[in-house]
Design a protein around this motif. Structure first.
Motif, PDB file in Angstrom:
ATOM      1  N   ARG A   1      10.194  34.658 -54.902  1.00  0.00           N
ATOM      2  CA  ARG A   1      11.327  34.090 -54.167  1.00  0.00           C
ATOM      3  C   ARG A   1      12.092  33.072 -54.999  1.00  0.00           C
ATOM      4  O   ARG A   1      13.317  32.970 -54.905  1.00  0.00           O
ATOM      5  N   GLU A   2      11.383  32.307 -55.847  1.00  0.00           N
ATOM      6  CA  GLU A   2      12.008  31.218 -56.578  1.00  0.00           C
ATOM      7  C   GLU A   2      12.242  31.552 -58.058  1.00  0.00           C
ATOM      8  O   GLU A   2      12.612  30.686 -58.840  1.00  0.00           O
ATOM      9  N   ASN A   3      12.046  32.804 -58.423  1.00  0.00           N
ATOM     10  CA  ASN A   3      12.269  33.284 -59.787  1.00  0.00           C
ATOM     11  C   ASN A   3      11.395  32.549 -60.805  1.00  0.00           C
ATOM     12  O   ASN A   3      11.868  32.093 -61.849  1.00  0.00           O
ATOM     13  N   ILE A   4      10.114  32.447 -60.500  1.00  0.00           N
ATOM     14  CA  ILE A   4       9.141  31.894 -61.436  1.00  0.00           C
ATOM     15  C   ILE A   4       8.521  33.062 -62.179  1.00  0.00           C
ATOM     16  O   ILE A   4       7.816  33.892 -61.599  1.00  0.00           O
ATOM     17  N   ALA A   5       8.796  33.146 -63.457  1.00  0.00           N
ATOM     18  CA  ALA A   5       8.370  34.305 -64.241  1.00  0.00           C
ATOM     19  C   ALA A   5       6.862  34.356 -64.369  1.00  0.00           C
ATOM     20  O   ALA A   5       6.245  35.398 -64.135  1.00  0.00           O
ATOM     21  N   TRP A   6       6.256  33.230 -64.760  1.00  0.00           N
ATOM     22  CA  TRP A   6       4.809  33.171 -64.867  1.00  0.00           C
ATOM     23  C   TRP A   6       4.334  31.734 -64.796  1.00  0.00           C
ATOM     24  O   TRP A   6       5.111  30.792 -64.969  1.00  0.00           O
ATOM     25  N   ILE A   7       3.052  31.597 -64.478  1.00  0.00           N
ATOM     26  CA  ILE A   7       2.446  30.282 -64.356  1.00  0.00           C
ATOM     27  C   ILE A   7       1.181  30.228 -65.215  1.00  0.00           C
ATOM     28  O   ILE A   7       0.604  31.254 -65.559  1.00  0.00           O
ATOM     29  N   ILE A   8       0.778  29.017 -65.551  1.00  0.00           N
ATOM     30  CA  ILE A   8      -0.529  28.785 -66.159  1.00  0.00           C
ATOM     31  C   ILE A   8      -1.333  27.980 -65.152  1.00  0.00           C
ATOM     32  O   ILE A   8      -0.873  26.941 -64.673  1.00  0.00           O
ATOM     33  N   SER A   9      -2.528  28.455 -64.829  1.00  0.00           N
ATOM     34  CA  SER A   9      -3.258  27.878 -63.709  1.00  0.00           C
ATOM     35  C   SER A   9      -4.678  27.486 -64.076  1.00  0.00           C
ATOM     36  O   SER A   9      -5.307  28.074 -64.962  1.00  0.00           O
ATOM     37  N   ALA A  10      -5.165  26.473 -63.369  1.00  0.00           N
ATOM     38  CA  ALA A  10      -6.571  26.063 -63.402  1.00  0.00           C
ATOM     39  C   ALA A  10      -7.010  25.965 -61.949  1.00  0.00           C
ATOM     40  O   ALA A  10      -6.741  24.965 -61.283  1.00  0.00           O
ATOM     41  N   PRO A  11      -7.637  27.008 -61.403  1.00  0.00           N
ATOM     42  CA  PRO A  11      -7.984  27.015 -59.979  1.00  0.00           C
ATOM     43  C   PRO A  11      -8.843  25.825 -59.585  1.00  0.00           C
ATOM     44  O   PRO A  11      -9.615  25.289 -60.387  1.00  0.00           O
ATOM     45  N   HIS A  12      -8.692  25.414 -58.333  1.00  0.00           N
ATOM     46  CA  HIS A  12      -9.508  24.309 -57.824  1.00  0.00           C
ATOM     47  C   HIS A  12     -10.997  24.600 -57.978  1.00  0.00           C
ATOM     48  O   HIS A  12     -11.793  23.690 -58.243  1.00  0.00           O
ATOM     49  N   SER A  13     -11.368  25.851 -57.812  1.00  0.00           N
ATOM     50  CA  SER A  13     -12.783  26.210 -57.931  1.00  0.00           C
ATOM     51  C   SER A  13     -13.305  25.914 -59.329  1.00  0.00           C
ATOM     52  O   SER A  13     -14.439  25.447 -59.499  1.00  0.00           O
TER      53      SER A  13
END
Length: 283
Positions: free
Chosen positions: A56-68
């Motif tokens: 919806r917001e045109n975010i191509a990709w993210i880098i994530s560190a899950p809470h788990s």
């Protein structure tokens, strides 16, 4: 609102106000999490919901560190491994290091180079109550330095665990690591800005700090827009909230493009291949 955007002389701000998104410039979010977090409700914490927001917001990709990965020594980094496998080119990950649980480190480091999607490491010293320059992190600094990886660490001003002074010392020692100052050390932001200006391998990151009035413009004026990265803590913040602090910060469109898109592409050219292939890449 449209009049304000035009008076601001920003084509990107005008586009956002007229259409509700930046279709011309895919967003790259360098600091995200995913999954539930104890003691609070995050309505967009599930991966599928996050992907809907990204579309919806045109975010191509993210880098994530899950809470788990941040707090669960049993689950460890399994959640980000699964997410990267399911959504290559949309989800990339930091390998999260909890210094109090080292039983899987040797195994995981041996496997690291074979994992498609990892970009580096994520440290959370304030939460883990272990200093950023502690001995247990040494093998990860050496590993990252050998490979030229990113290292995103939580930083906070006047903290005994992760003040910007520790980053400065480490960045001078491990010159092949790209250090991302998570939150840019609120309380000592001026110090963080100065070391980002002086040291080529230190970058400011806007997660949470973008809410401070005038901070984006100060970072750009003192350290340049090429040293500032778009990060949101998504799903804690909606990415559009952070985006607004950039679009209406008073900086130029070329500086905005660096922060929102170009700097991440430059730091991670291999991970950015999918973005180059998307329509309206903003290049």
């Amino acid at each position: 609102m449209k009049t304000y955007a035009m008076a601001n002389k920003s084509q990107l701000a005008q586009e956002f106000m007229e259409t509700g998104k930046l279709s011309s410039l895919p967003i790259i979010d360098m600091h995200t999490h995913m999954g539930p977090f104890y003691g609070t409700h995050l309505p967009e914490a599930e991966l599928e919901t996050m992907l809907q927001t990204m579309d919806r917001e045109n975010i191509a990709w993210i880098i994530s560190a899950p809470h788990s990965a941040l707090f669960d020594p049993i689950g460890g980094n399994s959640e980000i491994l699964e997410a990267m496998k399911r959504y290559p080119d949309r989800i990339y990950g930091y390998y999260v290091v909890n210094p109090h649980y080292d039983h899987d480190w040797e195994r995981d480091l041996e496997a690291y180079d074979g994992v498609s999607g990892y970009v580096g490491f994520k440290f959370l010293p304030d939460y883990h109550k272990y200093p950023l320059d502690g001995e247990k992190y040494r093998k990860f600094y050496e590993f990252a330095n050998d490979r030229g990886l990113l290292l995103l660490s939580h930083t906070w001003g006047h903290s005994p665990y992760n003040p910007p002074q520790m980053v400065e010392k480490l960045a001078k020692t491990y010159k092949n690591i790209t250090f991302l100052l998570g939150h840019s050390a609120p309380g000592e932001c001026d110090y963080a800005i100065e070391i980002a200006r002086v040291l080529p391998n230190v970058y400011l990151e806007l997660c949470d700090t973008h809410r401070l009035s005038g901070m984006v413009k100060k970072m750009v004026e003192r350290a340049s827009s090429e040293k500032v990265l778009f990060g949101t803590d998504f799903p804690w913040y909606d990415p559009h909230y952070c985006l607004g602090s950039i679009l209406f910060s008073g900086i130029g469109d070329s500086d905005m493009r660096n922060i929102i898109h170009h700097n991440a592409m430059r730091l991670l050219p291999d991970k950015a291949k999918s973005t180059r292939g998307r329509k309206n890449s903003g290049a």
